[in-house]
Scaffold this active site. Sequence first.
Site, mmCIF file in Angstrom:
data_model
loop_
_atom_site.group_PDB
_atom_site.id
_atom_site.type_symbol
_atom_site.label_atom_id
_atom_site.label_comp_id
_atom_site.label_asym_id
_atom_site.label_seq_id
_atom_site.Cartn_x
_atom_site.Cartn_y
_atom_site.Cartn_z
ATOM 1 N N ARG A 107 -83.078 27.848 55.239
ATOM 2 C CA ARG A 107 -82.338 26.744 55.865
ATOM 3 C C ARG A 107 -80.928 26.653 55.272
ATOM 4 O O ARG A 107 -79.944 26.503 56.004
ATOM 5 C CB ARG A 107 -83.079 25.419 55.632
ATOM 6 C CG ARG A 107 -82.400 24.270 56.334
ATOM 7 C CD ARG A 107 -83.044 22.936 55.978
ATOM 8 N NE ARG A 107 -82.640 21.893 56.891
ATOM 9 C CZ ARG A 107 -83.074 20.654 56.827
ATOM 10 N NH1 ARG A 107 -83.955 20.302 55.901
ATOM 11 N NH2 ARG A 107 -82.658 19.752 57.681
ATOM 12 N N SER A 129 -71.675 35.323 31.723
ATOM 13 C CA SER A 129 -70.983 34.309 30.930
ATOM 14 C C SER A 129 -69.735 34.868 30.269
ATOM 15 O O SER A 129 -69.794 35.889 29.566
ATOM 16 C CB SER A 129 -71.940 33.772 29.859
ATOM 17 O OG SER A 129 -71.215 33.032 28.908
ATOM 18 N N ARG A 147 -69.553 30.239 56.555
ATOM 19 C CA ARG A 147 -68.772 31.252 55.841
ATOM 20 C C ARG A 147 -68.498 32.524 56.637
ATOM 21 O O ARG A 147 -67.703 33.351 56.194
ATOM 22 C CB ARG A 147 -69.468 31.601 54.527
ATOM 23 C CG ARG A 147 -69.553 30.426 53.559
ATOM 24 C CD ARG A 147 -68.194 29.867 53.221
ATOM 25 N NE ARG A 147 -68.258 28.849 52.169
ATOM 26 C CZ ARG A 147 -67.190 28.353 51.566
ATOM 27 N NH1 ARG A 147 -65.980 28.742 51.919
ATOM 28 N NH2 ARG A 147 -67.312 27.425 50.636
ATOM 29 N N ARG A 197 -74.626 23.694 47.377
ATOM 30 C CA ARG A 197 -75.464 23.087 46.343
ATOM 31 C C ARG A 197 -76.938 23.340 46.519
ATOM 32 O O ARG A 197 -77.718 23.216 45.577
ATOM 33 C CB ARG A 197 -75.202 21.562 46.317
ATOM 34 C CG ARG A 197 -73.818 21.208 45.846
ATOM 35 C CD ARG A 197 -73.375 19.855 46.338
ATOM 36 N NE ARG A 197 -73.053 19.875 47.765
ATOM 37 C CZ ARG A 197 -72.574 18.854 48.438
ATOM 38 N NH1 ARG A 197 -72.387 17.710 47.822
ATOM 39 N NH2 ARG A 197 -72.301 18.966 49.735
ATOM 40 N N ARG A 203 -70.228 26.030 45.628
ATOM 41 C CA ARG A 203 -70.103 24.757 46.336
ATOM 42 C C ARG A 203 -71.323 24.509 47.226
ATOM 43 O O ARG A 203 -71.569 23.381 47.664
ATOM 44 C CB ARG A 203 -68.828 24.736 47.186
ATOM 45 C CG ARG A 203 -67.547 24.828 46.408
ATOM 46 C CD ARG A 203 -67.370 23.648 45.459
ATOM 47 N NE ARG A 203 -67.456 22.376 46.154
ATOM 48 C CZ ARG A 203 -66.470 21.823 46.855
ATOM 49 N NH1 ARG A 203 -65.299 22.421 46.896
ATOM 50 N NH2 ARG A 203 -66.635 20.681 47.484
HETATM 51 C C1 LIG Z 1 -63.401 27.404 55.778
HETATM 52 C C2 LIG Z 1 -63.741 26.532 54.603
HETATM 53 C C3 LIG Z 1 -62.743 25.989 53.835
HETATM 54 C C4 LIG Z 1 -63.051 25.155 52.739
HETATM 55 N N1 LIG Z 1 -62.035 24.623 52.007
HETATM 56 C C5 LIG Z 1 -62.314 23.802 50.971
HETATM 57 C C6 LIG Z 1 -61.279 23.190 50.203
HETATM 58 O O1 LIG Z 1 -60.085 23.396 50.452
HETATM 59 N N2 LIG Z 1 -61.613 22.379 49.162
HETATM 60 C C7 LIG Z 1 -62.935 22.100 48.860
HETATM 61 O O2 LIG Z 1 -63.183 21.329 47.941
HETATM 62 N N3 LIG Z 1 -63.944 22.659 49.557
HETATM 63 C C8 LIG Z 1 -63.670 23.496 50.597
HETATM 64 N N4 LIG Z 1 -64.682 24.072 51.303
HETATM 65 C C9 LIG Z 1 -66.076 23.861 50.848
HETATM 66 C C10 LIG Z 1 -66.841 22.862 51.748
HETATM 67 O O3 LIG Z 1 -66.218 21.598 51.750
HETATM 68 C C11 LIG Z 1 -68.298 22.723 51.266
HETATM 69 O O4 LIG Z 1 -68.297 22.180 49.950
HETATM 70 C C12 LIG Z 1 -69.026 24.038 51.220
HETATM 71 O O5 LIG Z 1 -68.812 24.771 52.390
HETATM 72 C C13 LIG Z 1 -70.533 23.779 51.041
HETATM 73 O O6 LIG Z 1 -71.045 23.285 52.239
HETATM 74 P P1 LIG Z 1 -72.263 22.258 52.285
HETATM 75 O O7 LIG Z 1 -71.933 21.007 51.550
HETATM 76 O O8 LIG Z 1 -72.640 22.124 53.741
HETATM 77 O O9 LIG Z 1 -73.419 23.093 51.525
HETATM 78 P P2 LIG Z 1 -74.555 22.539 50.532
HETATM 79 O O10 LIG Z 1 -73.955 21.946 49.330
HETATM 80 O O11 LIG Z 1 -75.481 23.708 50.340
HETATM 81 O O12 LIG Z 1 -75.260 21.380 51.315
HETATM 82 C C14 LIG Z 1 -76.035 21.687 52.479
HETATM 83 C C15 LIG Z 1 -76.189 20.418 53.292
HETATM 84 O O13 LIG Z 1 -76.947 19.457 52.531
HETATM 85 C C16 LIG Z 1 -76.429 18.159 52.756
HETATM 86 N N5 LIG Z 1 -75.925 17.633 51.495
HETATM 87 C C17 LIG Z 1 -75.777 18.315 50.315
HETATM 88 N N6 LIG Z 1 -75.336 17.506 49.348
HETATM 89 C C18 LIG Z 1 -75.167 16.277 49.918
HETATM 90 C C19 LIG Z 1 -74.694 15.040 49.446
HETATM 91 N N7 LIG Z 1 -74.295 14.847 48.181
HETATM 92 N N8 LIG Z 1 -74.659 14.011 50.291
HETATM 93 C C20 LIG Z 1 -75.041 14.136 51.578
HETATM 94 N N9 LIG Z 1 -75.478 15.304 52.119
HETATM 95 C C21 LIG Z 1 -75.543 16.366 51.289
HETATM 96 C C22 LIG Z 1 -75.323 18.290 53.815
HETATM 97 O O14 LIG Z 1 -75.884 18.152 55.086
HETATM 98 C C23 LIG Z 1 -74.876 19.732 53.633
HETATM 99 O O15 LIG Z 1 -74.270 20.314 54.800
HETATM 100 C C24 LIG Z 1 -64.411 24.894 52.397
HETATM 101 C C25 LIG Z 1 -65.416 25.454 53.180
HETATM 102 C C26 LIG Z 1 -65.106 26.278 54.264
HETATM 103 C C27 LIG Z 1 -66.223 26.855 55.076
#
Ligand SMILES: Cc1cc2nc3c(=O)[nH]c(=O)nc-3n(C[C@H](O)[C@H](O)[C@H](O)COP(=O)(O)OP(=O)(O)OC[C@H]3O[C@@H](n4cnc5c(N)ncnc54)[C@H](O)[C@@H]3O)c2cc1C
Length: 224
Positions: free
Chosen positions: A166, A99, A175, A91, A89
Amino acid sequence: MNSTEKSITGYEPKVTLINAPFDPDSIIAISCDITMKPQFNMINNLQTSKIKGTVKNLLTMNHTSLFEHIHYTFFIQNITRSLLAQITRHRIGSFTSSSQHYQEYDQHYGFSIDKKHIDNIFVVQAINQSIESYKILRRAGVSKEEARQVLPNAIHVNLLWSVNARSLINFLNLRMCKRNVLEMRLFAMEIHEIVKKHFPTLFNLIGPDCFMTQCRQGKMSCQK
Ligand SMILES: Cc1cc2nc3c(=O)[nH]c(=O)nc-3n(C[C@H](O)[C@H](O)[C@H](O)COP(=O)(O)OP(=O)(O)OC[C@H]3O[C@@H](n4cnc5c(N)ncnc54)[C@H](O)[C@@H]3O)c2cc1C
């Protein structure tokens, strides 16, 4: 243990750092100087002693794009498919995983569950039944990519993860929080130990919100 039973362990993620820059402090020093000076002497920059304060300021001011110049590649073993679903998740990074389409998946991979369940016969039986079902499907001529649908989330996967500093700050901040499941927290702590050794100037300052600023979990806070 009969022939279909596989080893089940507690969560013990194994992380090997296979690539990282030789001197991350200097990369940050050079990128800071580029923002401030029209010309600079590369050698002087490499000897900078002010980098600790600079890194702290960059974090405080949220000028974190400079950390994108620091790249890591980790080889990761003994993690489960559930952890794979969570880590991917994040990204901003690159992933390559083993695989289930091309590999005969019952033969080389173990399983992990919370160690408090390891002696629970129902949990162990459930995992073994799942792997037995996979074998039955394979013997019946079902392809690997279809037979894998009955494998448990607890099964291991090997993973190559390349990520910049970063993105790692964001990953560790999210996490290492106690809201995460046990396997993810253990994994994040393992990554943290490795990058703290490699780049202490930055990663000694990184942790969950409660360590870096303050908890934002409201009612869900662990209060610790
Ligand atoms: C305790 C916990 C519980 C969670 N529970 C769930 C759950 O129940 N269901 C679920 O689906 N997910 C869940 N997640 C996952 C969470 O929603 C995030 O998808 C995951 O933590 C990745 O974080 P991120 O998007 O900040 O990271 P990255 O994808 O690495 O992105 C890093 C940063 O880049 C920016 N960014 C990246 N892509 C975009 C975009 N498309 N648009 C705008 N800005 C962007 C944002 O600032 C983002 O913080 C959980 C996460 C945690 C920590």
